[in-house]
Design an enzyme around this catalytic site. Structure first.
Site, mmCIF file in Angstrom:
data_model
loop_
_atom_site.group_PDB
_atom_site.id
_atom_site.type_symbol
_atom_site.label_atom_id
_atom_site.label_comp_id
_atom_site.label_asym_id
_atom_site.label_seq_id
_atom_site.Cartn_x
_atom_site.Cartn_y
_atom_site.Cartn_z
ATOM 1 N N TYR A 38 0.862 -1.197 0.000
ATOM 2 C CA TYR A 38 0.000 0.000 0.000
ATOM 3 C C TYR A 38 0.891 1.237 0.000
ATOM 4 C CZ TYR A 38 -4.187 2.738 1.043
ATOM 5 O OH TYR A 38 -5.189 3.649 1.010
ATOM 6 N N LYS A 93 -20.721 -19.002 -12.602
ATOM 7 C CA LYS A 93 -19.817 -18.890 -13.761
ATOM 8 C C LYS A 93 -18.418 -18.533 -13.284
ATOM 9 C CE LYS A 93 -22.996 -19.502 -16.998
ATOM 10 N NZ LYS A 93 -23.008 -20.358 -18.182
ATOM 11 N N ASP A 136 -26.545 -14.228 -19.695
ATOM 12 C CA ASP A 136 -27.986 -14.203 -19.412
ATOM 13 C C ASP A 136 -28.617 -12.837 -19.650
ATOM 14 O OD1 ASP A 136 -27.619 -16.847 -18.917
ATOM 15 O OD2 ASP A 136 -28.138 -16.801 -16.805
ATOM 16 N N ALA A 194 -35.627 -18.456 -30.514
ATOM 17 C CA ALA A 194 -35.099 -17.544 -31.533
ATOM 18 C C ALA A 194 -34.402 -16.380 -30.847
ATOM 19 C CB ALA A 194 -36.245 -17.050 -32.430
ATOM 20 N N GLY A 195 -33.765 -16.711 -29.709
ATOM 21 C CA GLY A 195 -33.096 -15.673 -28.933
ATOM 22 C C GLY A 195 -31.584 -15.751 -29.060
ATOM 23 N N ALA A 197 -29.144 -17.650 -27.675
ATOM 24 C CA ALA A 197 -28.511 -18.942 -27.939
ATOM 25 C C ALA A 197 -28.915 -19.473 -29.311
ATOM 26 C CB ALA A 197 -28.900 -19.939 -26.845
ATOM 27 N N ASN A 317 -22.451 -24.561 -22.118
ATOM 28 C CA ASN A 317 -21.322 -23.678 -22.436
ATOM 29 C C ASN A 317 -20.162 -23.773 -21.439
ATOM 30 O OD1 ASN A 317 -22.591 -22.128 -20.419
ATOM 31 N ND2 ASN A 317 -23.679 -20.900 -21.962
HETATM 32 N N1 NDP Z 1 -27.194 -25.553 -22.406
HETATM 33 C C1 NDP Z 1 -26.607 -24.382 -22.530
HETATM 34 O O1 NDP Z 1 -25.370 -24.271 -22.526
HETATM 35 C C2 NDP Z 1 -27.409 -23.159 -22.671
HETATM 36 C C3 NDP Z 1 -28.780 -23.185 -22.607
HETATM 37 N N2 NDP Z 1 -29.493 -22.048 -22.785
HETATM 38 C C4 NDP Z 1 -30.920 -22.126 -22.610
HETATM 39 O O2 NDP Z 1 -31.579 -21.597 -23.753
HETATM 40 C C5 NDP Z 1 -32.758 -20.926 -23.344
HETATM 41 C C6 NDP Z 1 -32.804 -19.535 -23.977
HETATM 42 O O3 NDP Z 1 -31.748 -18.743 -23.496
HETATM 43 P P1 NDP Z 1 -31.376 -17.385 -24.258
HETATM 44 O O4 NDP Z 1 -31.281 -17.608 -25.712
HETATM 45 O O5 NDP Z 1 -30.225 -16.826 -23.519
HETATM 46 O O6 NDP Z 1 -32.667 -16.492 -23.935
HETATM 47 P P2 NDP Z 1 -33.454 -15.395 -24.828
HETATM 48 O O7 NDP Z 1 -34.372 -14.719 -23.893
HETATM 49 O O8 NDP Z 1 -32.491 -14.583 -25.612
HETATM 50 O O9 NDP Z 1 -34.299 -16.269 -25.865
HETATM 51 C C7 NDP Z 1 -35.329 -17.108 -25.481
HETATM 52 C C8 NDP Z 1 -36.025 -17.587 -26.732
HETATM 53 O O10 NDP Z 1 -36.865 -18.676 -26.397
HETATM 54 C C9 NDP Z 1 -38.131 -18.459 -26.995
HETATM 55 N N3 NDP Z 1 -39.181 -19.096 -26.214
HETATM 56 C C10 NDP Z 1 -39.433 -18.987 -24.893
HETATM 57 N N4 NDP Z 1 -40.518 -19.702 -24.571
HETATM 58 C C11 NDP Z 1 -40.955 -20.259 -25.723
HETATM 59 C C12 NDP Z 1 -42.047 -21.079 -26.050
HETATM 60 N N5 NDP Z 1 -42.942 -21.467 -25.148
HETATM 61 N N6 NDP Z 1 -42.185 -21.488 -27.350
HETATM 62 C C13 NDP Z 1 -41.304 -21.096 -28.284
HETATM 63 N N7 NDP Z 1 -40.252 -20.295 -28.036
HETATM 64 C C14 NDP Z 1 -40.095 -19.894 -26.765
HETATM 65 C C15 NDP Z 1 -38.310 -16.942 -26.995
HETATM 66 O O11 NDP Z 1 -39.301 -16.588 -27.957
HETATM 67 P P3 NDP Z 1 -39.695 -15.041 -28.275
HETATM 68 O O12 NDP Z 1 -38.580 -14.532 -29.145
HETATM 69 O O13 NDP Z 1 -41.002 -15.156 -28.972
HETATM 70 O O14 NDP Z 1 -39.761 -14.355 -26.943
HETATM 71 C C16 NDP Z 1 -36.895 -16.503 -27.380
HETATM 72 O O15 NDP Z 1 -36.726 -16.493 -28.777
HETATM 73 C C17 NDP Z 1 -32.783 -20.960 -21.815
HETATM 74 O O16 NDP Z 1 -33.603 -22.019 -21.405
HETATM 75 C C18 NDP Z 1 -31.353 -21.272 -21.437
HETATM 76 O O17 NDP Z 1 -31.236 -22.008 -20.238
HETATM 77 C C19 NDP Z 1 -28.897 -20.838 -23.043
HETATM 78 C C20 NDP Z 1 -27.551 -20.743 -23.101
HETATM 79 C C21 NDP Z 1 -26.708 -21.900 -22.861
HETATM 80 C C1 PYR Z 2 -25.874 -22.587 -19.386
HETATM 81 C C2 PYR Z 2 -26.346 -21.223 -19.550
HETATM 82 O O1 PYR Z 2 -25.547 -20.306 -19.700
HETATM 83 C C3 PYR Z 2 -27.768 -20.965 -19.573
HETATM 84 O O2 PYR Z 2 -28.555 -21.894 -19.497
HETATM 85 O O3 PYR Z 2 -28.130 -19.782 -19.673
HETATM 86 MG MG MG Z 3 -26.458 -18.368 -19.568
#
Ligand code: NDP
Ligand code: PYR
Ligand code: MG
Length: 417
Positions: A38, A93, A136, A194-195, A197, A317
């Site tokens: 320090y 993480k 997230d 369609a988000g 991931a 991931n």
């Molecule tokens: N195994 C792994 O390593 C990982 C897993 N994931 C998982 O993927 C999922 C999405 O994460 P992420 O992409 O970050 O989140 P986002 O919020 O960016 O995207 C979520 C997407 O899921 C769609 N969705 C949610 N509910 C429904 C439904 N009932 N029917 C159809 N589509 C649906 C949403 O639709 P809309 O666009 O219409 O809102 C949106 O496009 C989570 O469950 C997460 O745990 C994510 C990262 C890593």
């Molecule tokens: C694993 C992860 O990052 C998720 O489900 O959001």
């Molecule tokens: Mg995540």
């Protein structure tokens, strides 16, 4: 299940709350120690860093430190529960960075009003760290956030839910299709979600050979098609010119299902509609799009993966982010580019095809593991992941021109032995 809930809460609460803490790397016992650590000693590195910012890598922990930053808008598959509720995941993480790659990591949960506020907050603290792992953050804001931060920061910025997930999905998918005797170029792929991931996974699968027109992506409103007028610019890239509208329409005869959406959205009847020898990655956490027992009872010819640790084939991931940052930081890369991502895909893929070390079998609690339907991808505790992925990524960074320093001689050699 409630027993498991109790165990999980107990794990997080005891013996001290949370999963990470800070440790000292220098002695701080004597008056002399404190004078060095320090005042007055600390003034010397201050002057050095003011004269040349690169000296921060020499005199501080910057070069071995990754910030895990979230706003809690897409916490796993649990949804938008806010920044504070995301803290256990972000601490998790940070735990994984330390456990698997020796990287120090701190979680930062940001409360903000506008996307610009969030970007400014992160950009303004970025120089503290060697890299930033965004986590997230929901789509579509995550795309704008990552793009702006990559432009504004001099360190690698990587949205794990996009690229970490995409890298592991691509590695697992290429292996699964190989086992099923299918070519990714011919595969009909259904992506539920369609988000963040989903978009990144599909873009990387396309770079690995998938045909964009063979991909059907769905959001909450069903199939993404060219006649919809409610699509953001990222979903538009996956708009199919098709009359198919529902999951059942597109899953008929599909070779691949990738779920990155939410729990229990794929039924056993849906699964029965798929082509012979299908590949199903139900990656929603903590609960997959279809329960593996249900899926296997519906289809004997299936290769199945989830994001969870307690089933075979964990497509998560965690198999990527600790190791890709290790390689990137060790050559002081300014970015994590496509070349580094593809190098990570190939490194992960190749490990699954080799004999599995005894310590991995012990940690997994199984007698044997061999490349096949129940083992398409390495286990996270496989000690080969760190040297192999980090080295491949560091070399790709050097070859693609984003590294700022050379690798030390014999990099990772002791871990590869
Ligand atoms: N195994 C792994 O390593 C990982 C897993 N994931 C998982 O993927 C999922 C999405 O994460 P992420 O992409 O970050 O989140 P986002 O919020 O960016 O995207 C979520 C997407 O899921 C769609 N969705 C949610 N509910 C429904 C439904 N009932 N029917 C159809 N589509 C649906 C949403 O639709 P809309 O666009 O219409 O809102 C949106 O496009 C989570 O469950 C997460 O745990 C994510 C990262 C890593
Ligand atoms: C694993 C992860 O990052 C998720 O489900 O959001
Ligand atoms: Mg995540």
């Amino acid at each position: 299940m409630s027993d498991f809930r109790e165990q999980a809460l107990h794990y997080h609460a005891h013996p001290v709350p949370g999963k990470i803490s800070i440790e000292l790397t220098k002695p701080a016992e004597t008056v002399k120690d404190l004078a060095l650590a320090y005042s007055p000693g600390v003034a010397e590195p201050v002057r050095e860093i003011a004269a040349d910012p690169a000296n921060a890598y020499k005199y501080t922990g910057k070069g071995n430190m990754v910030a895990v930053i979230s706003n809690g808008t897409a916490i796993l598959g649990l949804g938008n529960l806010g920044p504070l509720a995301s803290k256990p995941v972000m601490e998790g993480k940070a735990l994984l960075f330390k456990r698997f790659a020796g990287l120090d990591s701190i979680d930062i949960e940001v409360k903000h009003r506008t996307t610009e506020d969030f970007i400014n907050t992160v950009a303004n603290i970025a120089d503290t760290f060697g890299g930033i792992n965004l986590e997230d953050i929901k789509a579509p804001e995550c795309f704008e956030i990552e793009k702006a931060l990559i432009e504004r920061c001099e360190i690698p910025v990587f949205h794990d839910d996009q690229h970490g997930t995409a890298i592991v999905t691509a590695a697992g998918m290429l292996n699964a299709l190989e086992i099923q005797g299918k070519d990714i170029q011919d595969a009909i792929i259904v992506c539920l979600g369609a988000g963040a991931a989903a978009i990144a996974c599909m873009e990387l699968l396309i770079k690995c050979g998938a045909q964009r027109e063979h991909i059907y992506m769905l959001d909450r409103k069903g199939v993404i098609h060219t006649r919809r007028d409610d699509l953001n610019e990222y979903k538009q890239l996956f708009a199919n010119n098709t009359d198919k509208r529902t999951l059942q329409d597109v899953i008929s005869d599909a070779d691949v299902f990738v779920g990155v959406s939410g729990p229990d959205l794929l039924s056993a009847d849906d699964l029965k509609l798929m082509a012979d020898k299908p590949v199903v990655f139900a990656c929603s956490n903590p609960d997959p799009e279809i329960n593996p027992e249900l899926a296997h009872s519906a289809r004997a010819d299936l290769i199945m993966a989830t994001g969870r640790s307690d089933y075979p084939n964990q497509v998560n991931n965690v198999l990527c982010f600790p190791f890709i940052f290790r390689g990137a930081l060790d050559v002081r890369a300014t970015a994590i580019n496509d070349e580094m991502k593809i190098a990570a895909v190939e490194a992960i893929r190749s490990i699954a095809k080799e004999p599995v070390p005894e310590q991995v079998l012990t940690a997994a609690g199984v007698e044997s593991l061999a490349f096949g339907a129940q083992y398409i991808i390495p286990k996270p505790m496989d000690p080969r992941l760190l040297p192999r992925i980090a080295k491949a990524v560091a070399h790709a960074a050097i070859e693609s021109g984003v590294a700022q320093i050379e690798l030390p001689a014999n990099y990772m050699a002791d871990l590869e032995a």
